[in-house]
Design a protein around this motif. Structure first.
Motif, PDB file in Angstrom:
ATOM      1  N   MET A   3       0.709 -13.230   3.926  1.00 21.00           N
ATOM      2  CA  MET A   3       1.389 -13.388   5.209  1.00 21.00           C
ATOM      3  C   MET A   3       2.852 -12.948   5.093  1.00 21.00           C
ATOM      4  O   MET A   3       3.394 -12.330   6.011  1.00 21.00           O
ATOM      5  CB  MET A   3       1.297 -14.839   5.687  1.00 21.00           C
ATOM      6  N   GLY A   4       3.496 -13.272   3.975  1.00 18.16           N
ATOM      7  CA  GLY A   4       4.877 -12.855   3.782  1.00 18.16           C
ATOM      8  C   GLY A   4       5.025 -11.358   3.736  1.00 18.16           C
ATOM      9  O   GLY A   4       5.971 -10.783   4.301  1.00 18.16           O
ATOM     10  N   LEU A   5       4.081 -10.686   3.081  1.00 14.19           N
ATOM     11  CA  LEU A   5       4.125  -9.235   2.999  1.00 14.19           C
ATOM     12  C   LEU A   5       3.946  -8.602   4.375  1.00 14.19           C
ATOM     13  O   LEU A   5       4.668  -7.662   4.743  1.00 14.19           O
ATOM     14  CB  LEU A   5       3.044  -8.741   2.031  1.00 14.19           C
ATOM     15  N   LEU A   6       3.007  -9.124   5.159  1.00 12.64           N
ATOM     16  CA  LEU A   6       2.749  -8.567   6.487  1.00 12.64           C
ATOM     17  C   LEU A   6       3.905  -8.827   7.443  1.00 12.64           C
ATOM     18  O   LEU A   6       4.337  -7.934   8.181  1.00 12.64           O
ATOM     19  CB  LEU A   6       1.460  -9.154   7.049  1.00 12.64           C
ATOM     20  N   LYS A   7       4.426 -10.052   7.435  1.00 13.13           N
ATOM     21  CA  LYS A   7       5.497 -10.390   8.364  1.00 13.13           C
ATOM     22  C   LYS A   7       6.765  -9.582   8.086  1.00 13.13           C
ATOM     23  O   LYS A   7       7.475  -9.171   9.011  1.00 13.13           O
ATOM     24  CB  LYS A   7       5.818 -11.884   8.292  1.00 13.13           C
ATOM     25  N   ASN A   8       7.058  -9.346   6.820  1.00 17.58           N
ATOM     26  CA  ASN A   8       8.307  -8.683   6.443  1.00 17.58           C
ATOM     27  C   ASN A   8       8.141  -7.203   6.121  1.00 17.58           C
ATOM     28  O   ASN A   8       9.047  -6.581   5.572  1.00 17.58           O
ATOM     29  CB  ASN A   8       8.917  -9.396   5.230  1.00 17.58           C
ATOM     30  N   TYR A   9       7.001  -6.639   6.518  1.00 18.19           N
ATOM     31  CA  TYR A   9       6.735  -5.266   6.102  1.00 18.19           C
ATOM     32  C   TYR A   9       7.726  -4.267   6.695  1.00 18.19           C
ATOM     33  O   TYR A   9       7.945  -3.196   6.130  1.00 18.19           O
ATOM     34  CB  TYR A   9       5.301  -4.848   6.454  1.00 18.19           C
ATOM     35  N   GLU A  10       8.358  -4.602   7.811  1.00 13.65           N
ATOM     36  CA  GLU A  10       9.340  -3.671   8.397  1.00 13.65           C
ATOM     37  C   GLU A  10      10.468  -3.345   7.438  1.00 13.65           C
ATOM     38  O   GLU A  10      11.057  -2.254   7.520  1.00 13.65           O
ATOM     39  CB  GLU A  10       9.919  -4.267   9.689  1.00 13.65           C
ATOM     40  N   VAL A  11      10.813  -4.263   6.517  1.00 13.42           N
ATOM     41  CA  VAL A  11      11.886  -3.971   5.556  1.00 13.42           C
ATOM     42  C   VAL A  11      11.336  -3.603   4.179  1.00 13.42           C
ATOM     43  O   VAL A  11      12.101  -3.251   3.279  1.00 13.42           O
ATOM     44  CB  VAL A  11      12.865  -5.155   5.448  1.00 13.42           C
ATOM     45  N   VAL A  12      10.032  -3.683   4.010  1.00  4.68           N
ATOM     46  CA  VAL A  12       9.389  -3.165   2.793  1.00  4.68           C
ATOM     47  C   VAL A  12       9.088  -1.678   2.960  1.00  4.68           C
ATOM     48  O   VAL A  12       9.280  -0.870   2.038  1.00  4.68           O
ATOM     49  CB  VAL A  12       8.092  -3.947   2.484  1.00  4.68           C
ATOM     50  N   ASN A  13       8.655  -1.312   4.153  1.00  2.00           N
ATOM     51  CA  ASN A  13       8.226   0.061   4.436  1.00  2.00           C
ATOM     52  C   ASN A  13       9.271   1.129   4.138  1.00  2.00           C
ATOM     53  O   ASN A  13       8.918   2.227   3.696  1.00  2.00           O
ATOM     54  CB  ASN A  13       7.761   0.164   5.892  1.00  2.00           C
ATOM     55  N   PRO A  14      10.590   0.880   4.358  1.00  2.00           N
ATOM     56  CA  PRO A  14      11.558   1.923   4.019  1.00  2.00           C
ATOM     57  C   PRO A  14      11.531   2.337   2.551  1.00  2.00           C
ATOM     58  O   PRO A  14      11.901   3.472   2.221  1.00  2.00           O
ATOM     59  CB  PRO A  14      12.903   1.263   4.375  1.00  2.00           C
ATOM     60  N   PHE A  15      11.078   1.448   1.674  1.00  2.00           N
ATOM     61  CA  PHE A  15      10.966   1.797   0.262  1.00  2.00           C
ATOM     62  C   PHE A  15       9.614   2.447  -0.048  1.00  2.00           C
ATOM     63  O   PHE A  15       9.482   3.162  -1.034  1.00  2.00           O
ATOM     64  CB  PHE A  15      11.144   0.550  -0.606  1.00  2.00           C
ATOM     65  N   SER A  58      10.487  -5.131  -3.437  1.00  2.00           N
ATOM     66  CA  SER A  58      10.493  -5.584  -2.046  1.00  2.00           C
ATOM     67  C   SER A  58       9.217  -6.351  -1.709  1.00  2.00           C
ATOM     68  O   SER A  58       9.252  -7.318  -0.932  1.00  2.00           O
ATOM     69  CB  SER A  58      10.676  -4.392  -1.100  1.00  2.00           C
ATOM     70  N   VAL A  59       8.094  -5.951  -2.280  1.00  2.00           N
ATOM     71  CA  VAL A  59       6.831  -6.676  -2.061  1.00  2.00           C
ATOM     72  C   VAL A  59       6.938  -8.104  -2.595  1.00  2.00           C
ATOM     73  O   VAL A  59       6.529  -9.069  -1.926  1.00  2.00           O
ATOM     74  CB  VAL A  59       5.653  -5.930  -2.730  1.00  2.00           C
ATOM     75  N   TYR A  60       7.498  -8.275  -3.797  1.00  2.00           N
ATOM     76  CA  TYR A  60       7.628  -9.616  -4.373  1.00  2.00           C
ATOM     77  C   TYR A  60       8.545 -10.490  -3.513  1.00  2.00           C
ATOM     78  O   TYR A  60       8.273 -11.673  -3.308  1.00  2.00           O
ATOM     79  CB  TYR A  60       8.171  -9.536  -5.799  1.00  2.00           C
ATOM     80  N   GLN A  61       9.627  -9.910  -3.011  1.00  2.00           N
ATOM     81  CA  GLN A  61      10.538 -10.677  -2.159  1.00  2.00           C
ATOM     82  C   GLN A  61       9.840 -11.118  -0.871  1.00  2.00           C
ATOM     83  O   GLN A  61       9.996 -12.252  -0.418  1.00  2.00           O
ATOM     84  CB  GLN A  61      11.772  -9.840  -1.827  1.00  2.00           C
ATOM     85  N   ALA A  62       9.075 -10.204  -0.281  1.00  2.00           N
ATOM     86  CA  ALA A  62       8.368 -10.513   0.965  1.00  2.00           C
ATOM     87  C   ALA A  62       7.290 -11.569   0.732  1.00  2.00           C
ATOM     88  O   ALA A  62       7.135 -12.513   1.527  1.00  2.00           O
ATOM     89  CB  ALA A  62       7.751  -9.239   1.538  1.00  2.00           C
TER      90      ALA A  62
END
Length: 634
Positions: free
Chosen positions: A343-355, A426-430
């Motif tokens: 859920m964390g990865l999906l919710k925060n993917y907007e700031v993971v995707n740039p990487f 970024s994935v681990y942070q999300a």
């Protein structure tokens, strides 16, 4: 080959052992400290071994110096403050890279370079991709142990009595490397490649000729470096090679994949660097070109590089516990930590995707119809008792009912040009953000499964109300584009669309900043580097290449044998040619508008015009193909 040293493991990095080993291998002539900048580029220099050994303690402690012009660290290593130090990382494996075109006269062995993964230090601060992942791993481990102590209810779901039983948190990762190979100077026949792809004529088929040789040699070479190659096979793209009169193969154009065993996160990213070099060098030695571009050929499958992410607990009794797997694999998909992570990865993917998706080439791959994800949605399976694989989603849950330790997530959006260090960090942070939310709200697995499976418009304690996050359907076939956008959000279409998310979602960017894993300086530097790459490539490569295509599309029909369809089609083509490229006194072409917007740094306009250009060029290419197809003579 039996006499060559390929790997210097982390347990052998004392000055005494390094000196002893290098003296036993005089074919290793050079040492290279390998730093990875924010652009994902790894450094390579040639320091003579004798110089390294003469002052080995200083090298291992202080490394070497370079300047900011050598690495991509904009707004950090500036022209008036450019000193950057490369400091060896003694916690990971070191590799020996051999030049098989250069043999040492004394040993009659290829000349080797000891490549030492290193950190980039500027003003006494680590500023490189490796250090960001290093920090992310440390932060994740510390926070997981803290959460397990604060919310002991989850220990039961892990089958652990107490946090005192835990010795270590272990983060594991693996990547799948896809690439295209071809004989030099061969050009793609898009229609043949597309037809072969639809018919699945190449997928998992037997390799032959130099492709087979290079594939087998690559797998064996990876084992020399301790990567433990697991599989090499043909991917969906490609056409059959042709056998020449002298018995050799020509017109080779095939897509391949090579996989190797998972390992710890930082080692995984380091392994990928040596794997690329091994693959490229081996196929080149067999007369084949290799490209890791995300979309080297428009209209056919691109190269993905799925990232597999797992977390385990090493117990003091020697046993391992998967941090995502439930006690009863037939009852639950995951335990609360696993649900929180996805859920964390999906919710925060907007700031993971740039990487993950940072180039024009990468966005060319993310299109419906090529098994590349375009929607921020996950699949966990049709039922807990029977694991399934949905290849149309962004994130998939991988499960093996007989092996709970195999439970992990597969992120399907990365490609071989993605910076694996920054992607994993970024994935681990999300994921950590979602785990904290799940445990702080004392949620059980069944409650989190309901939350993850919610419909768009339903409120949630963590996930956004207007979005849906799970689909076990084919998101390309079972939803229209309008439905996908409504359910899963509108995906970014350009590099700018991705970068602007750092400002658009400040609360999600703050997730990256926790634990000082990322900081504002790093993110701004990354944005500047990515923005420069995007606009420079657009201005100096993509537009000129499109101009050459426009110029090459000439009128081919003659008055004899011409039909009204030929005339009308050519008029449409010519109209597009003028619109794209031809300026007049009172009207500017689309290419000119894009260049002027770049000059003005009006990136929002650049983004919109780029999408228009892509659509117009696709239409132009399709029309010209139809036009030629109807002519007797070309």
């Amino acid at each position: 080959m039996d006499h060559l040293l390929f790997l210097l493991p982390a347990s052998h990095h004392s000055p005494e052992e390094i000196t002893s080993i290098l003296k036993k291998h005089p074919e290793i002539k050079f040492v290279s400290l390998v730093g990875v900048d924010l652009g994902g580029n790894d450094t390579d220099e040639k320091i003579p071994v004798n110089l390294f050994l003469n002052d080995i303690d200083h090298f291992l402690t202080c490394g070497v110096q370079t300047d900011g012009s050598s690495v991509i660290l904009p707004e950090i290593a500036t022209l008036n403050n450019a000193k950057v130090d490369l400091i060896p990382d003694k916690s990971v494996n070191w590799f020996v890279d051999y030049n098989f075109d250069h043999y040492d006269a004394q040993t009659n062995l290829p000349v080797g370079t000891l490549r030492i993964p290193s950190f980039l230090i500027h003003n006494n601060v680590k500023v490189d991709s490796r250090s960001i992942l290093f920090n992310a791993v440390g932060h994740f481990k510390n926070q997981i142990l803290k959460l397990l102590k604060e919310y002991p209810y989850v220990l039961e779901a892990l089958g652990i009595n107490s946090t005192d039983d835990i010795e270590e948190v272990v983060l594991t990762a693996a990547t799948e490397l896809e690439f295209w190979v071809k004989t030099p100077d061969d050009k793609a026949d898009i229609e043949q490649l597309s037809t072969s792809q639809v018919l699945k004529e190449q997928y998992w088929k037997r390799t032959i000729g130099p492709v087979r040789t290079a594939m087998e040699q690559s797998l064996l070479a990876l084992n020399n470096y301790g990567l433990e190659a697991e599989m090499g096979h043909k991917e969906v793209g490609g056409v059959k090679a042709k056998l020449t009169e002298n018995g050799s193969f020509d017109h080779i154009m095939e897509q391949l994949e090579i996989d190797w065993k998972y390992c710890t996160a930082l080692q995984c990213a380091d392994n990928e660097l040596i794997a690329r070099d091994v693959v490229k060098d081996t196929f080149m030695a067999n007369g084949l070109e290799v490209t890791f571009m995300a979309k080297p050929i428009e209209g056919v499958a691109g190269n993905g590089e799925h990232h597999h992410v797992g977390v385990a607990l090493k117990l003091k009794n020697g046993k391992m516990k998967n941090l995502f797997a439930p006690i009863d694999m037939k009852k639950d998909y995951m335990n609360p930590i696993g649900f929180g992570a996805i859920m964390g990865l999906l919710k925060n993917y907007e700031v993971v995707n740039p990487f993950v998706t940072a180039t024009n080439d990468a966005f060319n791959r993310l299109k419906p119809g090529f098994e590349a994800p375009v929607c921020t949605v996950c699949s966990i399976g049709h039922s807990a008792e029977s694991p399934s694989r949905n290849r149309t989603v962004l994130v998939g849950l991988i499960r093996d009912m007989k092996n709970p330790m195999a439970t992990r997530f597969e992120l399907r959006s990365p490609n071989p040009t993605s910076n694996t260090y920054l992607v994993l960090a970024s994935v681990y942070q999300a994921m950590l953000d979602g785990i904290q939310a799940a445990l702080q709200n004392n949620k059980a697995s069944y409650e989190l499964e309901e939350t993850l499976s919610k419909k768009a418009g339903e409120a949630s304690f963590y996930l956004e109300k207007e979005r849906a996050y799970r689909s076990e359907e084919d998101v390309f076939e079972d939803y229209t584009e309008k439905e996908r956008v409504a359910l899963f959000g509108k995906p970014p279409a350009t590099v700018w669309d991705n970068l602007v998310n750092f400002e658009k979602y400040p609360e999600k960017k703050s997730v990256l900043l926790k634990g000082n894993v990322f900081n504002e300086s790093i993110i701004n530097s990354y944005k500047t580097a990515t923005l420069t790459q995007w606009t420079t490539e657009l201005y100096n490569r993509i537009i000129p290449e499109n101009m050459n295509i426009v110029r090459s599309y000439k009128k081919l029909h003659k008055n004899d044998y011409v039909t009204d369809l030929d005339v009308v089609t050519w008029e449409k083509i010519n109209h597009l040619r003028y619109y794209l490229m031809k300026d007049s006194l009172n009207k500017k072409s689309l290419f000119t508008k894009i260049r002027e917007a770049i000059d003005k740094e009006d990136y929002e306009t650049v983004s919109k015009l780029q999408l228009e250009m892509n659509n117009k060029m696709n239409t132009l290419n399709e029309l010209y193909t139809i036009y030629k197809r109807n002519l007797f003579e070309l």
